[in-house]
Design a protein around this motif. Structure first.
Motif, PDB file in Angstrom:
ATOM      1  N   SER A   3      37.313 -54.756  34.130  1.00 23.93           N
ATOM      2  CA  SER A   3      38.237 -55.159  35.193  1.00 23.93           C
ATOM      3  C   SER A   3      39.654 -54.727  34.836  1.00 23.93           C
ATOM      4  O   SER A   3      40.014 -54.683  33.662  1.00 23.93           O
TER       5      SER A   3
ATOM      6  N   LYS C  50      42.657 -78.934   7.023  1.00 23.02           N
ATOM      7  CA  LYS C  50      41.211 -78.698   6.930  1.00 23.02           C
ATOM      8  C   LYS C  50      40.939 -77.711   5.808  1.00 23.02           C
ATOM      9  O   LYS C  50      41.764 -76.838   5.525  1.00 23.02           O
ATOM     10  N   VAL C  51      39.786 -77.861   5.170  1.00 22.51           N
ATOM     11  CA  VAL C  51      39.407 -76.899   4.138  1.00 22.51           C
ATOM     12  C   VAL C  51      38.014 -76.357   4.447  1.00 22.51           C
ATOM     13  O   VAL C  51      37.224 -76.991   5.144  1.00 22.51           O
ATOM     14  N   ARG C  52      37.731 -75.162   3.910  1.00 14.62           N
ATOM     15  CA  ARG C  52      36.390 -74.600   4.075  1.00 14.62           C
ATOM     16  C   ARG C  52      35.403 -75.473   3.317  1.00 14.62           C
ATOM     17  O   ARG C  52      35.663 -75.862   2.172  1.00 14.62           O
ATOM     18  N   GLU C  53      34.263 -75.736   3.951  1.00 13.96           N
ATOM     19  CA  GLU C  53      33.305 -76.639   3.326  1.00 13.96           C
ATOM     20  C   GLU C  53      32.807 -76.084   1.998  1.00 13.96           C
ATOM     21  O   GLU C  53      32.615 -76.812   1.031  1.00 13.96           O
ATOM     22  N   ARG C 139      42.886 -61.234  -7.117  1.00 13.22           N
ATOM     23  CA  ARG C 139      43.105 -60.067  -6.269  1.00 13.22           C
ATOM     24  C   ARG C 139      44.098 -60.351  -5.156  1.00 13.22           C
ATOM     25  O   ARG C 139      44.350 -61.498  -4.814  1.00 13.22           O
ATOM     26  N   GLU C 251      32.903 -53.145  -0.046  1.00 15.35           N
ATOM     27  CA  GLU C 251      33.558 -51.888   0.275  1.00 15.35           C
ATOM     28  C   GLU C 251      32.741 -51.117   1.300  1.00 15.35           C
ATOM     29  O   GLU C 251      31.520 -51.180   1.332  1.00 15.35           O
TER      30      GLU C 251
ATOM     31  N   ASN D  14      36.255 -61.363  32.272  1.00 13.12           N
ATOM     32  CA  ASN D  14      36.667 -60.285  31.380  1.00 13.12           C
ATOM     33  C   ASN D  14      38.187 -60.144  31.318  1.00 13.12           C
ATOM     34  O   ASN D  14      38.689 -59.207  30.718  1.00 13.12           O
ATOM     35  N   ASP D  15      38.884 -61.055  31.936  1.00  8.43           N
ATOM     36  CA  ASP D  15      40.333 -61.019  31.983  1.00  8.43           C
ATOM     37  C   ASP D  15      40.907 -61.146  30.562  1.00  8.43           C
ATOM     38  O   ASP D  15      40.724 -62.176  29.910  1.00  8.43           O
ATOM     39  N   PRO D  16      41.588 -60.113  30.045  1.00  8.67           N
ATOM     40  CA  PRO D  16      42.044 -60.161  28.646  1.00  8.67           C
ATOM     41  C   PRO D  16      43.137 -61.197  28.398  1.00  8.67           C
ATOM     42  O   PRO D  16      43.316 -61.640  27.269  1.00  8.67           O
ATOM     43  N   VAL D  17      43.876 -61.600  29.419  1.00  7.04           N
ATOM     44  CA  VAL D  17      44.877 -62.643  29.217  1.00  7.04           C
ATOM     45  C   VAL D  17      44.192 -63.978  29.004  1.00  7.04           C
ATOM     46  O   VAL D  17      44.522 -64.755  28.101  1.00  7.04           O
ATOM     47  N   VAL D  23      38.879 -55.826  18.911  1.00  2.00           N
ATOM     48  CA  VAL D  23      38.414 -54.455  18.933  1.00  2.00           C
ATOM     49  C   VAL D  23      38.503 -53.902  17.527  1.00  2.00           C
ATOM     50  O   VAL D  23      39.475 -54.150  16.817  1.00  2.00           O
ATOM     51  N   ASP D  29      33.704 -41.106   9.627  1.00  2.00           N
ATOM     52  CA  ASP D  29      33.132 -40.964   8.288  1.00  2.00           C
ATOM     53  C   ASP D  29      32.769 -42.311   7.670  1.00  2.00           C
ATOM     54  O   ASP D  29      32.421 -42.390   6.498  1.00  2.00           O
ATOM     55  N   ARG D  35      28.985 -58.181   9.338  1.00  2.00           N
ATOM     56  CA  ARG D  35      28.581 -59.294   8.482  1.00  2.00           C
ATOM     57  C   ARG D  35      28.960 -60.587   9.193  1.00  2.00           C
ATOM     58  O   ARG D  35      30.113 -60.794   9.531  1.00  2.00           O
ATOM     59  N   GLU D  39      31.743 -69.825   8.711  1.00  2.00           N
ATOM     60  CA  GLU D  39      32.377 -70.747   7.789  1.00  2.00           C
ATOM     61  C   GLU D  39      32.567 -72.096   8.443  1.00  2.00           C
ATOM     62  O   GLU D  39      33.087 -72.181   9.553  1.00  2.00           O
ATOM     63  N   ARG D  40      32.151 -73.112   7.732  1.00  2.00           N
ATOM     64  CA  ARG D  40      32.327 -74.456   8.269  1.00  2.00           C
ATOM     65  C   ARG D  40      33.558 -75.084   7.624  1.00  2.00           C
ATOM     66  O   ARG D  40      33.762 -74.986   6.415  1.00  2.00           O
ATOM     67  N   TRP D  41      34.351 -75.702   8.459  1.00  2.00           N
ATOM     68  CA  TRP D  41      35.572 -76.354   7.971  1.00  2.00           C
ATOM     69  C   TRP D  41      35.377 -77.856   8.042  1.00  2.00           C
ATOM     70  O   TRP D  41      34.746 -78.364   8.970  1.00  2.00           O
ATOM     71  N   LEU D 130      40.971 -54.144  -9.226  1.00  2.00           N
ATOM     72  CA  LEU D 130      40.907 -54.406  -7.790  1.00  2.00           C
ATOM     73  C   LEU D 130      39.686 -53.759  -7.159  1.00  2.00           C
ATOM     74  O   LEU D 130      39.066 -54.319  -6.265  1.00  2.00           O
ATOM     75  N   SER D 131      39.320 -52.563  -7.668  1.00  2.00           N
ATOM     76  CA  SER D 131      38.153 -51.915  -7.061  1.00  2.00           C
ATOM     77  C   SER D 131      36.869 -52.621  -7.463  1.00  2.00           C
ATOM     78  O   SER D 131      35.915 -52.662  -6.693  1.00  2.00           O
TER      79      SER D 131
END
Lengths: 237, 254, 254, 237
Positions: A3, C50-53, C139, C251, D14-17, D23, D29, D35, D39-41, D130-131
Motif C-alpha cells: 500500500s 525488568k531483567v532477562r529471565e 566484548r 559470525e 500494512n500502513d508503515p506508520v 527490513v 556474498d 535465528r 527472550e523472556r523478561w 573479539l573474533s
C-alpha cells in the motif's frame, strides 16, 4: 510495502490515534481559567554544568583567600583541670548556650532544640503551610484574637525568665504583624507585609531570635557569662 | 604555539578505539551528544538532560545548594589530606597540630581551608533551608525531601561538632565538654547516649577516638548517602523549585 | 497472635500521608508498583525495571559479582566497627588488638569476620574475572568495563595489603616489608613511590598511619567510585552477560 | 471529535506508520539465516532482588561460621630487629614471592606483575579476542609452527632459570593443545578442546601457573624458602 504511504497531513486530522488531545473536566462550581505556561528548556550540559563549575571555583577561591588571611585558632593542649572562662561551644551552638543562662539545662538543652527539630520536620505536612493563605486573608477578628494572644503569651513567658533577647524580637515581629491588621492599602512595604502567611511570620520570628541569641553568645559574653563588649573579651572567641 | 597540533591530537585521541570505549559519544557539539554527556555519565546523570531556563537565574536558588556541596567537596579533599598527618591519640593529636604548623608543607593552609570550609558548609546549609522555606519549595511532592534536608542539617552539625574536638586544644576540649554536658540533661536517653559517644563519663582519649571515627567515616558516609537521596529526589521531582507564582493564582476559587 | 491486627496496622501505615511522601507507590502487588520499587529508589535503580529471565540462572554468572559485593558490605560494616577500637600509633595498635581479644565484647568475632570477608572478596573478584573472561563478556561495548574491573581488582588487592599491616604484629610487619621491598626494585618510580607510601625508608609508625588512612578512607572511596561506574555500565549495556551462544553461529560466513 | 474513531483493525494493516516493520539487507556474498531469539523478561523487584538478598544472606552466614570456627592469626608485636624465617607476604602475593626464588627481584617484582596487568587491560582491545575463532580453525600448519614455537621458547626460558613450577604446566598445556591438533573427531573432551580459542589457552595456562606458584609459596616453603611439607612448616602460614 504494497500500500502507498499515507499522506503526511494525516497528523493534522481529528483522528485521536494520530493526534491525541487533552480534555479537562470543569465542575460547575469552579471557574475555568487558562494560564499560558511558556517554559523554555535548555541543555544541561553546557548551561547548568558550566554554572556549577563556576560556583565551585568561586567557593574554592574565596575559601583559599580566607585560609591565607585568617588562621584557624589553636590554643594550649587540652587540660581537664584548668577551665577557661568563658568556655564556649562552637558558634552554631552558642544560641543554645545563651539560653542556658536563662533556663534550666533540661529546657535549654533538650526541650527547645527538640521542639525546633520537630517543628522543622512537621513543616511540609502541616495543612496551613500547604494552603499558603496570607495571615490577614481570613476572619480578621479571629486572627487578631489568636495572633495577639500567642504574642502576649510568648512575651510574658520569656519575660518571666528575664530572657529579654527573645521578648524584644517577639514584640517587634508582633508589632509588624499587627501594623497591617487593618487592611491592604498603603505603601510598598505594607503591600508586601499583607501577603505574608502565618508560617512565614513564625519562621521570621524564629530566625530573628536565633540570630540575636547567637550573636550575643558569640560576641557579647565574657568571663562568667557576663555581658561584655567584643573588644574587651578574653580570650577572643 | 600556533594551536594547530593540539586540536589534531585532540581529534586523534577522540577517534581512538580506547577513548571510544570510555566515552562513547563524540564531542559535545550537537544537542544529541550534549544529552549523552549527561545521560551516559554516572556522576552527571543526577541531572536531567534538559533543565528549565528560568531555574538558571541567580534569584531562583541563589546557588545555595551548589555552594554547600562545593564546601563539602573542599572538606573531603582537605580532610583526607589532613588525616595523613593526624593520630587520634592523646597527646599525639595536639602534637600533630603543632607539627602541621611547623613541619608539614602548607599544613596551616590546609587546616585553615578545612576549618573555613566547615563554617561555610554549616552556613550554606542553613541559608539553603531558609531559601527553600520562603520559596515554599517543601510543598508536595517534595515534603519528604524537606525532612531529608533537616536530617542533612543535623548530620552537618554533628560533623562540625565532632571535628571540633580533634585538635585536642583547650578550645576543643571545653567546647565539646559544654555540648556533651547539655546532652546529659535529656531524660532517660541523655546519659547513655553521652556515655556511648564519649566512651566514658568525661571527654577523654576514648572520646577522641570515637569522635575521630564518627567524623572521618561514619558521619561522612551517612551524609553522602542522604545527600544522594536528596539530589535524586530533586531530579525526580522535576528540578529545583524556585519562588512560587503569584499566590492568589494558585487556587481555583469557587 | 491471630495475625489480623498486624496487616491492619500495615495498611494504616501504608496509607498515611507521611509514608506516602517517603515511598510514593503502593504495595508491590502490581507490575506497575514493582517497577516503581526499582525506578523510584536511588539504591535499587542500578537495576533496570525488568531483567532477562535467563540471566537469573545460576550458571549465567555463578553470582560471583554479588558474592564479592556481599563480602564488601560485610567488610564495610565490620571495618567501621573495628575502627572504634583502633589507634593507628605504635605500639598502641598492637595493644588494641590484644584489647579487642580480651576486653571488647565479640571483638575477636568481628576481627575474624573482617579477615575472612577480605579473603573472600579477593577470591570472589578473581573468580568473577575468570568467569567474565571465559564467557567473553568483555566484548564490545563492554571493553572498558573490563578495564574498570582490572582497576577494581588492583584496588581490592591494595586494600587487603594495606589492611594487612594494621595489627602491627610480626606477620603484618614482615609481610608488608617483603612486599614494599619488591616495589623498591622498580626502576625510576619504585623508590619514590615506596618512600611516599611508607612516609620514610622503612616500615615504621609513619607507614602505619599512611596505610591506615589509605585502608580506611582513600582506597574505599576509590573502590566505591569505580564500583559505581562498573555497575552503572553493566546496567547501561543491558545487564549481565552470560555464556556466549554457540561459537560458529556468531559470525556470518561468506 | 467530529470524525468517528478509526476502526481498531487499522493496526493490522500494512500502513508503515501504524505498524512499522524491520527490513534486513542481505548482501549477495552472505548467507541469510534466521535465528529465533525468544527472550523472556521478568520483573526485577521480586525476582532479582530476592535472589540478591539470598546470596547476601548466604555469604553472611558462611562468613559468620568461619569467623566462629577459625581465628585470624595474631603473632607477637612487630619487631624490626627479629626477622621471622620464612617471612611471607599475604597469600595473593606468594606467587610473586615464589618467583623471587628463581628470578632477580626486578624481574619477579616489577616486570612480571607489570606484564600481567598490561595483558589483562589489553584483552578486550585485541582483535584475536573479539573474533573468538577456535585455535585450530585456521591454517593448521601455521598454528602448529607458532604455537609449538611459543611453548618451546617459554619452556626453555623458564627451564634456564630452574623454574620447574612453570615449565611443567607449560608443557602440560602445550600437550593438551597439540593433542587435538589433528582434527575435530573423537570423544566429548576432544570435541570440547577443539573449540578452545587461543586467548583461552593462554589464560588457562596463566591461571594454572599462578595457582601452582601460590600453592607452593603458601604451603611448601619453610625456613630459608626451602621446600618443606605443610605439616613440617614453622610458623604455620
Amino acid at each position: 510495502m504494497s500500500s502507498p504511504m499515507p499522506p503526511l497531513d494525516l497528523i493534522e486530522s481529528n483522528d485521536p490515534v494520530a493526534m491525541p488531545k487533552r480534555v479537562a473536566l470543569v465542575r460547575p462550581d469552579a471557574r475555568a481559567t487558562l494560564r499560558r505556561v511558556e517554559e523554555r528548556w535548555v541543555m544541561t550540559f553546557p548551561n547548568l554544568i558550566l554554572r556549577e563549575v563556576i560556583v565551585f571555583q568561586i567557593v574554592v577561591i574565596a575559601l583559599s583567600l580566607a585560609a591565607l588571611l585568617f588562621n584557624a585558632p589553636l590554643e594550649g593542649i587540652a587540660n581537664p583541670l584548668e577551665t577557661p572562662n568563658p568556655s564556649k561551644a562552637p558558634w552554631y551552638f552558642l544560641g543554645l548556650q545563651e539560653l542556658l543562662h536563662y533556663f534550666p539545662p533540661v529546657v535549654a538543652g533538650v526541650v527547645f532544640p527538640g521542639l525546633v527539630v520537630v517543628a522543622l520536620v512537621v513543616i511540609p505536612f502541616a495543612k496551613i503551610n500547604l494552603s499558603a493563605r496570607p495571615l490577614w486573608s481570613g476572619d480578621k477578628k479571629q486572627t487578631r484574637l489568636w495572633g495577639g494572644g500567642a504574642i502576649v503569651v510568648l512575651a510574658v513567658f520569656f519575660a518571666a525568665f528575664n530572657c529579654w533577647p527573645i521578648v524584644i524580637p517577639t514584640l517587634l515581629v508582633g508589632g509588624a504583624m499587627f501594623s497591617i491588621g487593618g487592611g491592604g492599602q498603603g505603601g510598598r512595604l505594607r503591600q508586601f507585609l499583607v501577603r505574608v502567611t502565618m508560617p512565614e511570620w513564625i519562621m521570621t520570628w524564629f530566625i530573628l531570635v536565633a540570630t540575636i541569641l547567637t550573636l550575643i553568645g558569640t560576641f557579647f559574653r565574657g568571663p562568667g557569662w557576663s555581658l561584655v563588649w567584643p573588644w574587651n573579651m578574653y580570650p577572643p572567641a | 604555539m600556533n594551536g594547530t597540533p593540539l586540536p589534531r591530537i585532540g581529534i586523534w585521541v577522540r577517534e581512538s578505539a580506547l577513548y571510544r570505549s570510555i566515552v562513547r559519544h563524540g564531542a559535545a557539539d550537537t544537542n544529541r551528544n550534549r544529552s549523552l554527556v549527561i545521560f551516559e555519565n554516572l556522576f552527571l546523570h543526577m541531572h536531567p538532560v534538559k533543565v528549565r531556563e528560568k531555574t538558571l537565574k541567580f534569584t531562583h536558588t541563589y546557588w545555595l545548594g551548589a555552594i554547600t556541596i562545593s564546601a563539602l567537596v573542599v572538606l573531603i579533599a582537605t580532610g583526607i589530606l589532613l588525616m595523613f598527618y593526624y593520630h587520634p591519640s592523646v597527646p599525639q593529636a595536639y602534637r600533630d597540630m603543632k607539627e602541621l604548623k611547623f613541619v608539614v608543607d602548607n599544613g596551616v593552609f590546609y587546616r585553615n581551608l578545612h576549618r573555613w570550609a566547615a563554617h561555610l558548609m554549616v552556613l550554606g546549609a542553613l541559608l539553603h533551608m531558609v531559601r527553600v522555606f520562603y520559596h515554599r519549595a517543601y510543598r508536595p511532592p517534595r515534603q519528604f525531601n524537606w525532612v531529608i534536608g533537616v536530617v542533612l542539617l543535623l548530620v552537618t552539625l554533628l560533623l562540625s561538632y565532632t571535628g571540633y574536638l580533634l585538635p585536642w586544644d583547650q578550645l576543643a576540649f571545653w567546647g565539646v565538654s559544654v555540648g556533651t554536658n547539655m546532652a546529659k540533661e535529656a531524660p532517660i536517653l541523655g546519659p547513655p547516649i553521652r556515655f556511648l559517644l564519649l566512651g566514658g563519663n568525661i571527654v577523654s582519649e576514648n572520646a577522641l577516638l570515637r569522635f575521630y571515627v564518627l567524623h572521618c567515616v561514619l558521619l561522612p558516609v551517612a551524609l553522602l548517602g542522604f545527600l544522594g537521596v536528596h539530589i535524586w529526589r530533586v531530579r525526580k521531582d522535576g528540578g529545583v523549585q524556585g519562588p512560587p507564582g503569584p499566590a492568589s493564582d494558585d487556587e481555583v476559587e469557587p
